[in-house]
Design an enzyme around this catalytic site. Structure first.
Site, PDB file in Angstrom:
ATOM      1  N   CYS A   1     -22.566 -37.639 -12.214  1.00 50.41           N
ATOM      2  CA  CYS A   1     -21.254 -37.796 -11.596  1.00 50.41           C
ATOM      3  C   CYS A   1     -20.853 -39.275 -11.589  1.00 50.41           C
ATOM      4  O   CYS A   1     -21.632 -40.121 -11.131  1.00 50.41           O
ATOM      5  CB  CYS A   1     -21.289 -37.260 -10.170  1.00 50.41           C
TER       6      CYS A   1
ATOM      7  N   ALA B   1       0.831  -1.206   0.000  1.00 44.58           N
ATOM      8  CA  ALA B   1       0.000   0.000   0.000  1.00 44.58           C
ATOM      9  C   ALA B   1       0.868   1.260   0.000  1.00 44.58           C
ATOM     10  O   ALA B   1       0.541   2.270  -0.627  1.00 44.58           O
ATOM     11  CB  ALA B   1      -0.924  -0.002   1.209  1.00 44.58           C
ATOM     12  N   GLU B   2       1.996   1.197   0.708  1.00 45.20           N
ATOM     13  CA  GLU B   2       2.897   2.342   0.777  1.00 45.20           C
ATOM     14  C   GLU B   2       3.540   2.574  -0.589  1.00 45.20           C
ATOM     15  O   GLU B   2       3.653   3.707  -1.064  1.00 45.20           O
ATOM     16  CB  GLU B   2       3.965   2.098   1.859  1.00 45.20           C
TER      17      GLU B   2
ATOM     18  N   GLU C   1      18.325 -14.059 -19.776  1.00 42.66           N
ATOM     19  CA  GLU C   1      17.171 -14.824 -20.223  1.00 42.66           C
ATOM     20  C   GLU C   1      15.900 -14.234 -19.629  1.00 42.66           C
ATOM     21  O   GLU C   1      15.813 -14.022 -18.424  1.00 42.66           O
ATOM     22  CB  GLU C   1      17.350 -16.271 -19.739  1.00 42.66           C
TER      23      GLU C   1
ATOM     24  N   LYS D   1      20.811 -23.472 -17.024  1.00 43.28           N
ATOM     25  CA  LYS D   1      20.408 -23.108 -18.389  1.00 43.28           C
ATOM     26  C   LYS D   1      18.902 -22.869 -18.367  1.00 43.28           C
ATOM     27  O   LYS D   1      18.110 -23.797 -18.329  1.00 43.28           O
ATOM     28  CB  LYS D   1      20.773 -24.188 -19.399  1.00 43.28           C
TER      29      LYS D   1
ATOM     30  N   LYS E   1      22.676 -30.982 -20.890  1.00 43.93           N
ATOM     31  CA  LYS E   1      21.221 -31.128 -20.813  1.00 43.93           C
ATOM     32  C   LYS E   1      20.723 -32.022 -19.674  1.00 43.93           C
ATOM     33  O   LYS E   1      21.475 -32.809 -19.115  1.00 43.93           O
ATOM     34  CB  LYS E   1      20.727 -31.735 -22.126  1.00 43.93           C
TER      35      LYS E   1
ATOM     36  N   ARG F   1      17.293 -11.978 -29.618  1.00 46.32           N
ATOM     37  CA  ARG F   1      18.508 -12.473 -30.231  1.00 46.32           C
ATOM     38  C   ARG F   1      18.379 -12.503 -31.758  1.00 46.32           C
ATOM     39  O   ARG F   1      19.330 -12.208 -32.476  1.00 46.32           O
ATOM     40  CB  ARG F   1      18.774 -13.881 -29.701  1.00 46.32           C
TER      41      ARG F   1
END
Ligand code: IVH
Length: 698
Positions: free
Chosen positions: A438, A45-46, A189, A132, A334, A153
């Site tokens: 159901c 709030a401030e 990134e 990564k 990876k 890029r």
């Protein structure tokens, strides 16, 4: 000079100007604390008040408006297309080691050593190991410390000018401290956190709009969004990992010796740098890093697709140079993919706690994101239709972190030849229909107008909803009944022993011990756990009730604001709306819940069973002795559980973080404290034991 004249004749103007400068400086600092350090020092709030004051001053003096003002994050006009940007320094890519085993790191180290003509017995090469991130690369150009341009890029030589959209990212500083080089390009990134992604898709689904396949696509879409207003609604984050063009040392620019040192400097200038960046010596340290991050991957709040190793010395980096577009000094190593292809064996319908019917694809088991997945959510009927998923199709399944695995879409290929059709494509999927009754309790299934979800109308008559409601109530972060897991709840509900939450507290040893596969000892444990759960806190109890849209954070806010349960139960929607975190949908949901006589009855019965908590004063100004302080918990504390310690710290205004950094104020250590304690000692962070923590809380 004109300005001076003005100041001379108009002292108010001079006063406005200095107030405006002060506000901008303060708002920059507060934004950095909030977005980058994740450690706000003033209430929201401030911040809002200061922000509005600045907006008013700028409205009164439009000629003082500058692009680096905190008010200028959003507000640009939609574009027809992005301008092309030529990168001063090309944006390279990294060679990828697809071998997800440790040999990937060994092969890289061996190549670097060979290139540097190191022989056996020579010291280990010093590397930096990083995450990564799975987002998109951005170049941020600052001149005289002001963000002038942000570019994608592109092909590495030319990218697109996406400055308007990048400005909306709170973590990206619009203005830097005075010490920075005249020209500074920071690369990193842009990504979307998993929780932000889930929330965005949930909003899209509710609106019946297109959902995003994964956080990377959502981030890329937001960055390349021509309307900055829309981009601003897609919450993005940023990590810095490198530099582009920078004023050279001869012209007064910085002279970095190492990549690690450069990253630390970027951090000190206000850029977010991942806490996991580490210096690592030799292949074995890289392997250890790869393995450790693999274990931590699910707990990270964002997707990573691997780790990156970089030679730390910038002189050695220059010596190693490049092959085509890839530096010889870096490699990406990876992890197993978080998206895989598999086949749909069937589509089931599950009923959740709030009665929502969810179509779930049964899958040919597939290894994805580190585990084997055989079920994945399809969210709702409309998603099934939109994705045109049918039994027998090959689909893409995504599993990342602790998010529920989901079917992202169909594989469009020879695997799924489209059948010959005489008629225009129909969005209706022939072999899946939402049931009208159901599948658990046979009650009617309804879908409210404008809603995407089908719901069972059975309420607590529906055993699926009863089971979920009990499990929700008994979970660790709610009232916590240790040992009351899925199997036991199934038994209790199916045998009709437990119909409502208060029934839990009427369970005796004999009833429990009579259940199949229940040993006397376990029955006693459940009785003890139920007894223990009676002493709880208001936020836990509120959260445990399972009111739609009232998650943990909202429950905490409600408890803080009102102090007592009765005050919450009797609050009108207008009064509820005054709570930060509570909007019209949440307020309505709370009101509806407590307007149901049977829900009030459940609350009263639970209280009658002996469930209790301490109630506070009905104000939001309760003392906050730990406001602005960040804590890290490690090891086992003598009496407090981890959640209890966290709750106490948060109730006193403190923050609990998962890792130790220079920004940590205190580490609370118990027995068997591990690397966090070492790190605290290394950084000189104050270490407390439980007694000292309790003392601070007084
Ligand atoms: S360094 C010369 N570090 O991976 C090295 N890239 O193919 C330039 N990425 O497009 C990049 N995390 O978007 C670097 N810690 C990290 C990274 C990272 C993700 C992405 C980046 C780039 C691609 C490299």
């Amino acid at each position: 000079m004109a300005n001076l004249d003005l100041f001379a004749t108009n002292p108010d103007e001079a006063q406005d100007r200095s107030r405006l400068d002060a506000l901008r400086a303060q708002l920059h600092t507060l934004a950095h604390q909030y977005y980058v350090l994740d450690a706000p020092t003033v209430p929201d709030a401030e911040y809002d008040r200061l922000f509005r004051e600045l907006q008013a001053l700028e409205a009164a003096h439009p000629d003082w408006l500058t692009p680096d003002s905190p008010t200028q994050r959003v507000g640009g006009k939609p574009l027809d297309q992005f301008a092309s940007v030529r990168h001063a320094v090309p944006m390279l890519s990294i060679r990828t080691e697809t071998d997800t085993e440790s040999t990937g790191a060994e092969a890289f180290d061996a190549r670097v050593r060979k290139e540097l003509e190191l022989v056996e017995g020579d010291p280990a090469v010093e590397y930096v190991a990083e995450l990564k991130f799975d987002g998109l690369a951005i170049n941020l150009r600052y001149e005289s410390g002001v963000l002038l341009q942000a570019a994608t890029r592109g092909d590495g030589e030319n990218g697109e000018d996406v400055t308007q959209n990048i400005r909306t990212i709170g973590q990206i500083p619009l203005r830097l401290p005075a010490v920075v080089p005249q020209v500074l390009e920071v690369r990193g990134e842009v990504y979307m956190r998993r929780d932000d992604f889930e929330a965005l898709n949930e909003r899209q689904r509710e609106k019946g709009e297109k959902t995003f396949v994964n956080p990377r696509n959502a981030a890329a879409g937001a960055v390349r969004q021509l309307d900055p207003g829309i981009a601003a609604q897609r919450p993005l984050s940023f990590f810095a990992y490198g530099l582009g063009e920078v004023t050279p040392a001869e012209q007064g620019g910085p002279a970095f010796a190492t990549h690690y040192g450069m990253l630390q400097t970027l951090k000190s200038w206000g850029f977010p740098v991942a806490a996991q960046v580490e210096v690592a010596h030799g292949a074995s340290a890289l392997i250890a890093y790869h393995q450790r991050i693999a274990r931590e991957r699910d707990q990270l709040p964002y997707d990573i697709d691997g780790v990156v190793y970089k030679v730390n010395s910038l002189a050695l980096q220059r010596q190693l140079g490049f092959v085509t577009r890839e530096p010889r000094w870096a490699v990406a190593h990876k992890y197993p993919a978080q998206e895989e292809i598999t086949k749909v064996l069937g589509i089931d319908v599950q009923v959740g706690r709030t009665g929502k019917l969810t179509p779930v694809a049964r899958l040919e088991p597939v290894f994805v994101g580190g585990t084997t997945v055989s079920n994945a959510t399809l969210h709702n009927l409309f998603e099934v239709r939109k994705k045109e998923v049918r039994v027998g199709d090959s689909v893409i399944v995504r599993r990342a972190g602790d998010v529920i695995p989901e079917v992202v879409g169909k594989v469009q290929s020879v695997l799924n030849p489209e059948p010959f059709r005489h008629y225009p494509r129909s969005p209706y999927v022939p072999n899946f229909r939402m049931p009208t009754k159901c599948p658990i309790c046979g009650s009617d299934v309804v879908r409210e107008k404008g809603e995407a979800n089908h719901r069972c109308t059975g309420g607590l008559f529906c055993s699926a909803q009863r089971k979920q409601a009990i499990l929700h109530f008994a979970q660790r972060r709610a009232v916590e009944v240790e040992g009351l897991g899925e199997k036991l709840v199934d038994q209790l509900v199916e045998s009709n022993v437990v119909r409502t939450l208060p029934d839990l507290y009427k369970l005796g040893l004999t009833t429990l011990a009579a259940l199949e596969r229940m040993a006397d000892k376990s029955a006693q444990n459940i009785v003890d756990a139920l007894e223990k759960s009676k002493q709880t806190t208001l936020p836990r109890f509120l959260f445990g009730l399972g009111i739609r849209h009232v998650g943990e954070a909202t429950a905490k806010e409600l408890a803080r604001h009102f102090g007592s349960l009765d005050a919450i139960m009797d609050a009108s929607e207008e009064v509820l709306l005054q709570v930060s975190d509570v909007g019209p949908i949440v307020a309505k949901s709370i009101r509806t819940f407590f307007d149901q006589a049977h829900n009030r009855e459940v609350v009263e019965q639970l209280r009658a069973c002996g469930i209790h908590w301490e109630e506070g004063a009905p104000t939001s100004d309760t003392p906050k002795p730990l406001a602005g302080k960040t804590f890290v918990l490690t090891g086992t504390l003598p009496t407090l559980g981890r959640d209890a310690a966290k709750d106490l710290i948060e109730a006193a205004g403190g923050k609990v973080s998962g890792s130790v950094s220079k920004k940590t104020h205190f580490v609370v250590a118990g027995t068997e404290a591990g690397s966090k304690l070492d790190k605290a000692n290394e950084l000189g962070v104050t270490v407390l034991d439980e007694a000292a923590l309790l003392e601070m809380l007084k």
